[in-house]
Design a protein around this motif. Sequence first.
Motif, PDB file in Angstrom:
ATOM      1  N   UNK A  30       4.784   5.046   2.408  1.00  4.26           N
ATOM      2  CA  UNK A  30       3.439   5.274   1.883  1.00  4.26           C
ATOM      3  C   UNK A  30       3.485   5.812   0.454  1.00  4.26           C
ATOM      4  N   UNK A  31       4.454   6.651   0.150  1.00  2.18           N
ATOM      5  CA  UNK A  31       4.598   7.148  -1.224  1.00  2.18           C
ATOM      6  C   UNK A  31       4.998   6.022  -2.176  1.00  2.18           C
ATOM      7  N   UNK A  32       5.825   5.100  -1.698  1.00  2.00           N
ATOM      8  CA  UNK A  32       6.222   3.958  -2.526  1.00  2.00           C
ATOM      9  C   UNK A  32       5.027   3.042  -2.798  1.00  2.00           C
ATOM     10  N   UNK A  33       4.177   2.829  -1.797  1.00  2.00           N
ATOM     11  CA  UNK A  33       2.965   2.028  -2.003  1.00  2.00           C
ATOM     12  C   UNK A  33       2.055   2.711  -3.018  1.00  2.00           C
ATOM     13  N   UNK A  34       1.865   4.010  -2.894  1.00  2.00           N
ATOM     14  CA  UNK A  34       1.015   4.750  -3.836  1.00  2.00           C
ATOM     15  C   UNK A  34       1.566   4.646  -5.252  1.00  2.00           C
ATOM     16  N   UNK A  35       2.873   4.736  -5.393  1.00  2.00           N
ATOM     17  CA  UNK A  35       3.501   4.635  -6.712  1.00  2.00           C
ATOM     18  C   UNK A  35       3.321   3.233  -7.295  1.00  2.00           C
ATOM     19  N   UNK A  36       3.528   2.196  -6.481  1.00  2.00           N
ATOM     20  CA  UNK A  36       3.323   0.817  -6.941  1.00  2.00           C
ATOM     21  C   UNK A  36       1.904   0.608  -7.439  1.00  2.00           C
ATOM     22  N   UNK A  43      -4.569   4.521 -11.161  1.00  2.00           N
ATOM     23  CA  UNK A  43      -5.125   5.482 -10.214  1.00  2.00           C
ATOM     24  C   UNK A  43      -4.154   5.647  -9.055  1.00  2.00           C
ATOM     25  N   UNK A  44      -3.903   6.889  -8.650  1.00  2.00           N
ATOM     26  CA  UNK A  44      -2.996   7.114  -7.527  1.00  2.00           C
ATOM     27  C   UNK A  44      -3.811   7.207  -6.237  1.00  2.00           C
ATOM     28  N   UNK A  45      -3.634   6.226  -5.348  1.00  2.00           N
ATOM     29  CA  UNK A  45      -4.402   6.244  -4.101  1.00  2.00           C
ATOM     30  C   UNK A  45      -3.731   7.094  -3.034  1.00  2.00           C
ATOM     31  N   UNK A  46      -4.503   7.465  -2.048  1.00  2.00           N
ATOM     32  CA  UNK A  46      -3.956   8.072  -0.841  1.00  2.00           C
ATOM     33  C   UNK A  46      -3.610   6.950   0.120  1.00  2.00           C
ATOM     34  N   UNK A  47      -2.442   7.031   0.746  1.00  2.00           N
ATOM     35  CA  UNK A  47      -2.002   5.969   1.652  1.00  2.00           C
ATOM     36  C   UNK A  47      -1.690   6.592   3.008  1.00  2.00           C
ATOM     37  N   UNK A  48      -2.343   6.107   4.033  1.00  2.00           N
ATOM     38  CA  UNK A  48      -2.093   6.550   5.400  1.00  2.00           C
ATOM     39  C   UNK A  48      -1.611   5.379   6.229  1.00  2.00           C
ATOM     40  N   UNK A  58      -1.851  -0.153  11.321  1.00  2.00           N
ATOM     41  CA  UNK A  58      -2.766  -0.197  10.181  1.00  2.00           C
ATOM     42  C   UNK A  58      -2.249   0.662   9.038  1.00  2.00           C
ATOM     43  N   UNK A  59      -2.668   0.278   7.851  1.00  2.00           N
ATOM     44  CA  UNK A  59      -2.399   1.052   6.631  1.00  2.00           C
ATOM     45  C   UNK A  59      -3.734   1.223   5.923  1.00  2.00           C
ATOM     46  N   UNK A  60      -4.029   2.446   5.525  1.00  2.00           N
ATOM     47  CA  UNK A  60      -5.270   2.759   4.823  1.00  2.00           C
ATOM     48  C   UNK A  60      -4.948   3.189   3.401  1.00  2.00           C
ATOM     49  N   UNK A  61      -5.552   2.508   2.428  1.00  2.00           N
ATOM     50  CA  UNK A  61      -5.353   2.828   1.013  1.00  2.00           C
ATOM     51  C   UNK A  61      -6.708   3.241   0.454  1.00  2.00           C
ATOM     52  N   UNK A  62      -6.808   4.492  -0.021  1.00  2.00           N
ATOM     53  CA  UNK A  62      -8.072   5.015  -0.535  1.00  2.00           C
ATOM     54  C   UNK A  62      -7.884   5.478  -1.977  1.00  2.00           C
ATOM     55  N   UNK A  63      -8.625   4.866  -2.872  1.00  2.00           N
ATOM     56  CA  UNK A  63      -8.568   5.250  -4.283  1.00  2.00           C
ATOM     57  C   UNK A  63      -9.533   6.401  -4.544  1.00  2.00           C
ATOM     58  N   UNK A  64      -9.208   7.266  -5.522  1.00  2.00           N
ATOM     59  CA  UNK A  64     -10.049   8.445  -5.779  1.00  2.00           C
ATOM     60  C   UNK A  64     -11.397   8.123  -6.427  1.00  2.00           C
ATOM     61  N   UNK A  65     -11.557   6.924  -6.970  1.00  2.00           N
ATOM     62  CA  UNK A  65     -12.833   6.502  -7.555  1.00  2.00           C
ATOM     63  C   UNK A  65     -12.872   4.977  -7.579  1.00  2.00           C
ATOM     64  N   UNK A  66     -13.998   4.422  -7.948  1.00  2.00           N
ATOM     65  CA  UNK A  66     -14.113   2.968  -8.036  1.00  2.00           C
ATOM     66  C   UNK A  66     -13.178   2.435  -9.110  1.00  2.00           C
ATOM     67  N   UNK A  93      -3.746  -4.525  10.258  1.00  2.00           N
ATOM     68  CA  UNK A  93      -4.938  -4.330   9.444  1.00  2.00           C
ATOM     69  C   UNK A  93      -4.607  -3.468   8.235  1.00  2.00           C
ATOM     70  N   UNK A  94      -5.192  -3.805   7.105  1.00  2.00           N
ATOM     71  CA  UNK A  94      -5.088  -2.987   5.893  1.00  2.00           C
ATOM     72  C   UNK A  94      -6.514  -2.615   5.501  1.00  2.00           C
ATOM     73  N   UNK A  95      -6.772  -1.322   5.395  1.00  2.00           N
ATOM     74  CA  UNK A  95      -8.098  -0.836   5.022  1.00  2.00           C
ATOM     75  C   UNK A  95      -8.056  -0.351   3.584  1.00  2.00           C
ATOM     76  N   UNK A  96      -8.990  -0.826   2.781  1.00  2.00           N
ATOM     77  CA  UNK A  96      -9.078  -0.467   1.370  1.00  2.00           C
ATOM     78  C   UNK A  96     -10.371   0.293   1.162  1.00  2.00           C
ATOM     79  N   UNK A  97     -10.285   1.486   0.539  1.00  2.00           N
ATOM     80  CA  UNK A  97     -11.474   2.295   0.350  1.00  2.00           C
ATOM     81  C   UNK A  97     -11.501   2.974  -1.005  1.00  2.00           C
ATOM     82  N   UNK A  98     -12.673   3.496  -1.337  1.00  2.00           N
ATOM     83  CA  UNK A  98     -12.892   4.206  -2.593  1.00  2.00           C
ATOM     84  C   UNK A  98     -13.685   5.464  -2.303  1.00  2.00           C
ATOM     85  N   UNK A  99     -13.320   6.553  -2.935  1.00  2.00           N
ATOM     86  CA  UNK A  99     -14.077   7.784  -2.810  1.00  2.00           C
ATOM     87  C   UNK A  99     -15.192   7.754  -3.846  1.00  2.00           C
TER      88      UNK A  99
END
Length: 122
Positions: A30-36, A43-48, A58-66, A93-99
Motif C-alpha cells: 500500500x505504501x508503494x502504491x501511494x508513492x507511485x 498528491x499522496x493518497x491513502x491506500x487501504x 479490495x483496495x481503496x485509494x482516497x486522495x486528499x482533494x479533487x 474491487x478497487x475503490x477510488x475516492x476523494x476527500x
Amino acid sequence: MRKIIAILVLASCLAACGMINTLVDGYKHSQAVASDLEQVTGLKPGVGFNWHNGRLVSVTVTFPKLYDAKPLRELADAVRASVRKQFQQTPEDIELGFSLGATAPDTSAQTERPLRQAALAP
C-alpha cells in the motif's frame, strides 16, 4: 501438561505468522502504491486493503482533494495499473475516492446581513 500448553502456544504463534506476514506485506504494497500515485499526481493518497483467505478482495485509494489535472478515466487507469503492479495480483474491487472537506476550496463561510425592520411612526 506443560508439553501440551507449550505445543498449543507454539501452534498458535505459527498460525499467527501468516497473518502478520500478510499484514506487513500488505502495508508495504500500500505504501508503494501511494508513492507511485504521488509521483503521477503530486498528491499522496491513502491506500487501504482487504485480504480474505490469502486473496486480495479490495483496495481503496482516497486522495486528499479533487484531482483536476487529468480526466477521471486516466486517473483510474493509473490507479488500477499501480495496484496490480505493487500488490502483484488483481483485487476483486478497487475503490477510488476523494476527500471533499467541510467546505469547497475557494469558498468561505458567509453570513447573511440581518434584515432591517421598518419602524412605524406613532
